[in-house]
Design a protein around this motif. Sequence first.
Motif, PDB file in Angstrom:
ATOM      1  N   ASN A   1      25.815  12.021  43.285  1.00 60.11           N
ATOM      2  CA  ASN A   1      26.529  11.256  42.265  1.00 60.11           C
ATOM      3  C   ASN A   1      27.920  10.907  42.784  1.00 60.11           C
TER       4      ASN A   1
ATOM      5  N   THR B   1      26.521  15.299  34.583  1.00 58.21           N
ATOM      6  CA  THR B   1      25.300  15.320  35.392  1.00 58.21           C
ATOM      7  C   THR B   1      25.048  16.740  35.887  1.00 58.21           C
TER       8      THR B   1
ATOM      9  N   SER C   1      27.131   7.601  30.548  1.00 60.67           N
ATOM     10  CA  SER C   1      27.140   8.513  29.408  1.00 60.67           C
ATOM     11  C   SER C   1      28.096   7.941  28.373  1.00 60.67           C
TER      12      SER C   1
ATOM     13  N   TYR D   1      24.197   4.815  36.440  1.00 59.05           N
ATOM     14  CA  TYR D   1      23.914   5.578  35.226  1.00 59.05           C
ATOM     15  C   TYR D   1      25.201   5.712  34.419  1.00 59.05           C
TER      16      TYR D   1
ATOM     17  N   THR E   1      24.145   6.988  41.200  1.00 60.77           N
ATOM     18  CA  THR E   1      23.283   8.141  41.460  1.00 60.77           C
ATOM     19  C   THR E   1      22.188   7.742  42.433  1.00 60.77           C
TER      20      THR E   1
ATOM     21  N   ARG F   1      28.536  16.674  41.227  1.00 65.95           N
ATOM     22  CA  ARG F   1      28.344  16.492  39.797  1.00 65.95           C
ATOM     23  C   ARG F   1      29.478  15.620  39.273  1.00 65.95           C
TER      24      ARG F   1
ATOM     25  N   SER G   1      23.678  12.506  26.786  1.00 66.48           N
ATOM     26  CA  SER G   1      22.939  12.733  28.029  1.00 66.48           C
ATOM     27  C   SER G   1      22.971  11.458  28.871  1.00 66.48           C
ATOM     28  N   PRO G   2      22.859  11.574  30.197  1.00 64.18           N
ATOM     29  CA  PRO G   2      22.897  10.385  31.050  1.00 64.18           C
ATOM     30  C   PRO G   2      21.767   9.410  30.724  1.00 64.18           C
TER      31      PRO G   2
END
Length: 291
Positions: free
Chosen positions: A105, A99, A142, A140, A131, A80, A152-153
């Motif tokens: 990740n 995440t 944030s 990805y 990811t 994560r 949120s991603p």
Amino acid sequence: MKHSNTLLRFFLFTVLTAISVFSAIKISVSQPFEWQPAQKFTSGFVDKNPSFGNPELMFFNTYSWEFMIFERGSFLLNNRICVMKVGLNGPVDTVSYLTDNMSLNYHPSVSYDISSSSGGQINIALALWETYRNGKYDIYGSYYNAVNGWSSPFPVDTGVYNKSMPRSAYLNNSVFAVVYEKNSDIIYRQFNPVTQTVSYDTNLTADDTSVCKNPFIGHHPYGGSGYSVSYEKKKSDNKNAVYVRSTTGIPAWTSPDTLAYLGNNVNSGFIYSNFGSFLSGVFNSDRSGNY
């Protein structure tokens, strides 16, 4: 490096154990410079690969914390991506999970805007990572603002080919300059995480048939639109050189210039030198027999 009369930007040297992240902080307040004792930032997890934002030149302003982003996982679970505020005396808040652990990740990075109008505090930030989804690695991100926290991603690049090693630097008006590997090339794009739109995108190594990887981005001193991007390039002896390209205004880029060629070299990004007058490239090299 920050001016000697400025409390922070502090320099963080990270030491990893199997389950913890430690940090020792060097403060440029007055001579002589001294390291504080190492502090434990996390415990009880498999935490690794911590990263911090680019050095910021903030003369006559202070700020008491910045973001540390890192991977949290184990040998049995997917990693994560976590982020937390850290300061001189350790963590400033609890860990935020960007995440879940439903996918792989890796390689997180973070950058942020620090303005004098906010007293030198972080206003907005962009976290990036790779990811593994849909059979390939994608980028990805944030977005953070001081009012709403972390978003949120959202996808930054989910196109064809594997993508890796994303890094960024704040540009202006909520736009960040982003670099990453893609199919052995170095991609630069200007990305607005608020609208999640791309305003500029280019392949910096499109004319180079060599494998290029591990990019870093550095903001030229005193702000403006100047940036440099350094990256590793595979040589004919299968060792890596480090090259750099710069821009003072899109879309004009300098030709690739060599930062390191002899031996095998690992790109390590940028630092400010001569009290912030210059942006200097940093690399590891085995040219003397040891890295």
